[in-house]
Design an enzyme around this catalytic site. Structure first.
Site, mmCIF file in Angstrom:
data_model
loop_
_atom_site.group_PDB
_atom_site.id
_atom_site.type_symbol
_atom_site.label_atom_id
_atom_site.label_comp_id
_atom_site.label_asym_id
_atom_site.label_seq_id
_atom_site.Cartn_x
_atom_site.Cartn_y
_atom_site.Cartn_z
ATOM 1 N N GLU A 63 -4.869 -13.334 -1.525
ATOM 2 C CA GLU A 63 -3.730 -12.399 -1.554
ATOM 3 C C GLU A 63 -2.913 -12.547 -0.259
ATOM 4 O O GLU A 63 -1.994 -13.339 -0.201
ATOM 5 C CB GLU A 63 -4.225 -10.965 -1.814
ATOM 6 C CG GLU A 63 -4.776 -10.850 -3.243
ATOM 7 C CD GLU A 63 -5.169 -9.451 -3.666
ATOM 8 O OE1 GLU A 63 -5.477 -8.610 -2.806
ATOM 9 O OE2 GLU A 63 -5.178 -9.195 -4.889
HETATM 10 C C1 HEC Z 1 -1.251 -11.041 -4.237
HETATM 11 C C2 HEC Z 1 -0.989 -9.793 -4.949
HETATM 12 C C3 HEC Z 1 -1.311 -8.489 -4.285
HETATM 13 C C4 HEC Z 1 -0.947 -8.061 -3.030
HETATM 14 C C5 HEC Z 1 -0.225 -8.826 -1.953
HETATM 15 C C6 HEC Z 1 -1.394 -6.693 -2.949
HETATM 16 N N1 HEC Z 1 -1.984 -6.308 -4.110
HETATM 17 FE FE1 HEC Z 1 -2.645 -4.461 -4.557
HETATM 18 N N2 HEC Z 1 -3.597 -5.193 -6.162
HETATM 19 C C7 HEC Z 1 -3.499 -6.488 -6.632
HETATM 20 C C8 HEC Z 1 -4.511 -6.729 -7.628
HETATM 21 C C9 HEC Z 1 -4.739 -8.010 -8.394
HETATM 22 C C10 HEC Z 1 -5.262 -5.521 -7.726
HETATM 23 C C11 HEC Z 1 -6.485 -5.278 -8.596
HETATM 24 C C12 HEC Z 1 -7.708 -5.854 -7.880
HETATM 25 C C13 HEC Z 1 -9.036 -5.363 -8.420
HETATM 26 O O1 HEC Z 1 -9.092 -4.328 -9.081
HETATM 27 O O2 HEC Z 1 -10.065 -6.008 -8.138
HETATM 28 C C14 HEC Z 1 -4.632 -4.579 -6.812
HETATM 29 C C15 HEC Z 1 -4.999 -3.238 -6.676
HETATM 30 C C16 HEC Z 1 -4.310 -2.321 -5.904
HETATM 31 C C17 HEC Z 1 -4.492 -0.884 -5.934
HETATM 32 C C18 HEC Z 1 -5.456 -0.121 -6.840
HETATM 33 C C19 HEC Z 1 -4.766 0.519 -8.008
HETATM 34 C C20 HEC Z 1 -5.748 1.020 -9.038
HETATM 35 O O3 HEC Z 1 -5.328 1.698 -9.979
HETATM 36 O O4 HEC Z 1 -6.947 0.730 -8.958
HETATM 37 C C21 HEC Z 1 -3.649 -0.352 -5.003
HETATM 38 C C22 HEC Z 1 -3.470 1.120 -4.661
HETATM 39 C C23 HEC Z 1 -2.971 -1.463 -4.363
HETATM 40 N N3 HEC Z 1 -3.383 -2.626 -4.957
HETATM 41 C C24 HEC Z 1 -2.124 -1.351 -3.267
HETATM 42 C C25 HEC Z 1 -1.786 -2.469 -2.478
HETATM 43 C C26 HEC Z 1 -1.325 -2.387 -1.100
HETATM 44 C C27 HEC Z 1 -1.132 -1.118 -0.306
HETATM 45 C C28 HEC Z 1 -1.094 -3.677 -0.688
HETATM 46 C C29 HEC Z 1 -0.647 -4.166 0.675
HETATM 47 C C30 HEC Z 1 -1.515 -3.819 1.792
HETATM 48 C C31 HEC Z 1 -1.409 -4.529 -1.826
HETATM 49 N N4 HEC Z 1 -1.855 -3.762 -2.870
HETATM 50 C C32 HEC Z 1 -1.229 -5.898 -1.823
HETATM 51 C C33 HEC Z 1 -2.567 -7.415 -6.210
HETATM 52 C C34 HEC Z 1 -1.994 -7.386 -4.944
#
Ligand code: HEC
Ligand code: HEC
Length: 303
Positions: A116
């Site tokens: 990521e």
């Molecule tokens: C490269 C893509 C990517 C980036 C960059 C990213 N995310 Fe995500 N995010 C995801 C993915 C894929 C998941 C699900 C992962 C899992 O459940 O294992 C996720 C899950 C989440 C969730 C959980 C939501 C839920 O309903 O469970 C949150 C809140 C979130 N991200 C916030 C952020 C924040 C704040 C950042 C920056 C610090 C960020 N993400 C950066 C792809 C990304």
């Protein structure tokens, strides 16, 4: 459910919906929100300065990225579908397998995830200390730039990413004309078909785990909650996702395997409730699900 409602009416008990409206506001610290918002949109957080939280969570369009699997630094592909950040504050746990208890804990994950943002906190803290952020951190937090404070500010901003003004919330708050007749029938079906057993509460989901494929088994390599607990009984269990803004967040399921809402509803009827469902019923449920689409969060309107 239907018997329950009839019973309530007969006994003169006011029947309350198994879905409750969202609060219109959550108390937040405006300075932390401003800092967290800047961090959320800043690709500086990633190792090579190319990816921000917003790259995968487009808060103007459903709060996800519209891809089957997300793309991180150097074009790397992840292996799980990005959920929405909208209303994530109302989920009882974060991530599909619930491995983070809070938004703050969650925010640390993507920063150090190699596919990521690929950064380390050691490196990020140095980067931020030598940027204009340092002053902002010092002003808000006694200790200045730390992992704790970076994730705290981001989580504080995420609390503002709520969509309480959907037609369905307005309906629940008493405006009986806020949704159409078809949507009302869709909500009745959502209850009578049993969807409500798992997707309920203020986030229409997000408050329990359940098995993906409870009636009909699904071939799936991801063991979900089992990866966190090691309990045999948790195999293939995932957090029941919130259905808020669901019309905006295709493709669906943790494996992004389904492209349209129509397919997702058919899939759920077969694998999660095991009941036949007609074309008309699916159309009505979809109409209802569209009533869960909110406006862009207030904190984003002037961006
Ligand atoms: C490269 C893509 C990517 C980036 C960059 C990213 N995310 Fe995500 N995010 C995801 C993915 C894929 C998941 C699900 C992962 C899992 O459940 O294992 C996720 C899950 C989440 C969730 C959980 C939501 C839920 O309903 O469970 C949150 C809140 C979130 N991200 C916030 C952020 C924040 C704040 C950042 C920056 C610090 C960020 N993400 C950066 C792809 C990304
Ligand atoms: C027994 C619990 C259960 C029931 C009943 C249930 N669901 Fe689900 N639903 C889930 C779980 C768990 C997931 C997440 C599956 C995954 O991707 O791992 C899900 C996912 C979904 C999704 C996709 C969400 C997303 O963000 O990708 C939709 C849409 C959905 N359900 C609609 C429905 C509808 C409509 C019904 C009724 C016909 C229904 N569900 C019945 C547990 C349930």
């Amino acid at each position: 459910m239907r018997h329950f409602i009839v019973l309530c009416i007969l006994l003169g008990i006011s029947y309350s919906s198994p879905i409750t409206p969202l609060p219109l506001h959550i108390k937040t610290d405006s300075e932390k929100v401003a800092l967290g918002k800047a961090l959320f949109f800043d690709p500086l957080l990633s190792k090579d300065g190319t990816i921000s939280c917003a790259s995968c969570h487009d808060v103007y369009n459903g709060g996800d990225d519209g891809q089957k699997f997300s793309t991180g630094i150097k074009g790397q592909k992840g292996s799980i579908n990005a959920p929405t950040v909208l209303n994530a504050v109302f989920n009882f746990r974060q991530f599909w397998d619930g491995r983070a208890k809070t938004l703050q804990e969650q925010a640390a994950g993507p920063i150090e995830n190699p596919v990521e943002m690929g950064n380390t906190f050691k490196n990020l803290i140095q980067t931020l200390k030598h940027s204009s952020y340092n002053k902002q951190f010092m002003k808000i937090y006694k200790e200045g730039v730390t992992k704790e404070n970076i994730t705290d500010a981001i989580a504080e901003f995420e609390k503002t990413l709520i969509t309480p003004d959907t037609p369905f919330d307005n309906y629940l708050r008493g405006d009986k004309n806020a949704i159409t007749q078809e949507q009302k029938e869709g909500y009745a079906l959502f209850q009578s078909k049993g969807c409500i057993a798992c997707h309920h509460g203020r986030n229409v989901g997000g408050n329990m785990y359940n098995k993906f494929g409870i009636i009909v088994t699904i071939q799936d390599d991801n063991l979900g909650r089992y990866n966190v607990t090691g309990n045999e009984s948790d195999k293939h269990f995932f957090k029941v996702p919130s259905l808020r803004n669901i019309a905006l967040t295709a493709p669906y399921f943790h494996n992004g395997s389904v492209k349209s809402l129509k397919e997702a509803v058919y899939f759920m009827a077969k694998h999660q409730v095991g009941r036949p469902i007609s074309k008309e019923e699916v159309a009505k449920i979809i109409a209802f699900l569209h009533a869960l689409t909110g406006n862009i969060p207030q904190s984003m309107e002037s961006h």
